[in-house]
Enzyme design. Structure first.
Site, PDB file in Angstrom:
ATOM      1  N   HIS A   1       0.835  -1.194   0.000  1.00  0.00           N
ATOM      2  CA  HIS A   1       0.000   0.000   0.000  1.00  0.00           C
ATOM      3  C   HIS A   1       0.877   1.253   0.000  1.00  0.00           C
ATOM      4  O   HIS A   1       2.091   1.172   0.191  1.00  0.00           O
ATOM      5  CB  HIS A   1      -0.941   0.014   1.215  1.00  0.00           C
ATOM      6  CG  HIS A   1      -0.239   0.042   2.534  1.00  0.00           C
ATOM      7  ND1 HIS A   1      -0.169  -1.054   3.363  1.00  0.00           N
ATOM      8  CD2 HIS A   1       0.432   1.020   3.175  1.00  0.00           C
ATOM      9  CE1 HIS A   1       0.505  -0.742   4.446  1.00  0.00           C
ATOM     10  NE2 HIS A   1       0.895   0.508   4.351  1.00  0.00           N
TER      11      HIS A   1
HETATM   12  P1  TYD Z   1      -2.256  -3.924   6.983  1.00  0.00           P
HETATM   13  O1  TYD Z   1      -2.261  -2.479   6.574  1.00  0.00           O
HETATM   14  O2  TYD Z   1      -2.663  -4.932   5.958  1.00  0.00           O
HETATM   15  O3  TYD Z   1      -0.829  -4.309   7.578  1.00  0.00           O
HETATM   16  P2  TYD Z   1       0.598  -4.309   6.833  1.00  0.00           P
HETATM   17  O4  TYD Z   1       0.644  -3.108   5.956  1.00  0.00           O
HETATM   18  O5  TYD Z   1       1.571  -4.217   7.932  1.00  0.00           O
HETATM   19  O6  TYD Z   1       0.739  -5.593   6.082  1.00  0.00           O
HETATM   20  O7  TYD Z   1      -3.172  -4.051   8.287  1.00  0.00           O
HETATM   21  C1  TYD Z   1      -3.701  -5.280   8.714  1.00  0.00           C
HETATM   22  C2  TYD Z   1      -5.029  -5.006   9.417  1.00  0.00           C
HETATM   23  O8  TYD Z   1      -4.810  -4.289  10.611  1.00  0.00           O
HETATM   24  C3  TYD Z   1      -5.994  -4.196   8.573  1.00  0.00           C
HETATM   25  O9  TYD Z   1      -7.280  -4.727   8.767  1.00  0.00           O
HETATM   26  C4  TYD Z   1      -5.932  -2.819   9.167  1.00  0.00           C
HETATM   27  C5  TYD Z   1      -5.594  -3.098  10.618  1.00  0.00           C
HETATM   28  N1  TYD Z   1      -4.808  -2.042  11.288  1.00  0.00           N
HETATM   29  C6  TYD Z   1      -5.372  -1.337  12.332  1.00  0.00           C
HETATM   30  O10 TYD Z   1      -6.532  -1.557  12.721  1.00  0.00           O
HETATM   31  N2  TYD Z   1      -4.623  -0.383  12.967  1.00  0.00           N
HETATM   32  C7  TYD Z   1      -3.347  -0.114  12.593  1.00  0.00           C
HETATM   33  O11 TYD Z   1      -2.686   0.772  13.191  1.00  0.00           O
HETATM   34  C8  TYD Z   1      -2.776  -0.844  11.486  1.00  0.00           C
HETATM   35  C9  TYD Z   1      -1.376  -0.573  11.007  1.00  0.00           C
HETATM   36  C10 TYD Z   1      -3.546  -1.794  10.863  1.00  0.00           C
END
Ligand code: TYD
Length: 137
Positions: A52
């Protein structure tokens, strides 16, 4: 290849000591006020995280333990950074697509963020990211 603007490798000031080292993030080490800290751990070596970009939020990533790779692109240039030192971090500015992979056993990725969690700040589709970059350039 030209390096990507908007990313930076930052060395975190440390106090070395035979009793163990101490690294400190305060004052002007980061170009933003810290609003949130989260971390990835127990990541299988085959996992891909990230995938992302952010519109407003800046993030600073540190391999507190172990190592992992961060692939970055601004839509044109690409760069891969390996993080494997607890006193060196990667600052990712806005509008950079990032993917994290090749986590070593026991790796911990600490993320220090400039904002609270806001799903509206994410671009999670690569085609949308490229469109966003073309609109904003
Ligand atoms: P995601 O953005 O996919 O994690 P990464 O980029 O590290 O692979 O996030 C995974 C899940 O966690 C998604 O449903 C969003 C949630 N999330 C939160 O609720 N709070 C946060 O601070 C973060 C970073 C993610």
């Amino acid at each position: 290849m030209k390096p990507i603007k908007n990313i930076d490798i930052i060395e975190i000031p440390k106090i070395t000591d035979p009793r163990g080292n101490l690294a400190i993030i305060e004052k002007e080490v980061l170009p933003f006020a810290i609003k949130r800290v989260y971390y990835l751990y127990d990541v299988p070596s085959t996992s891909f995280r990230g995938g992302h970009a952010h519109k407003e939020q800046k993030e600073f990533l540190i391999a507190l333990s172990g190592s992992f790779e961060v692939s970055l692109t601004d839509g044109k240039q690409k760069q891969t950074v390996t993080l494997n030192k607890p006193n060196v971090g990667l600052l990712i500015g806005v509008g950079i697509w990032r993917e994290l992979e090749n986590f070593s056993s026991g790796a911990v990725c600490l993320v220090i963020a400039s904002d609270e969690y806001d799903e509206n700040d994410y671009i999670r589709n690569y085609d949308e990211f490229i469109e966003y970059k073309n609109q904003s350039s």
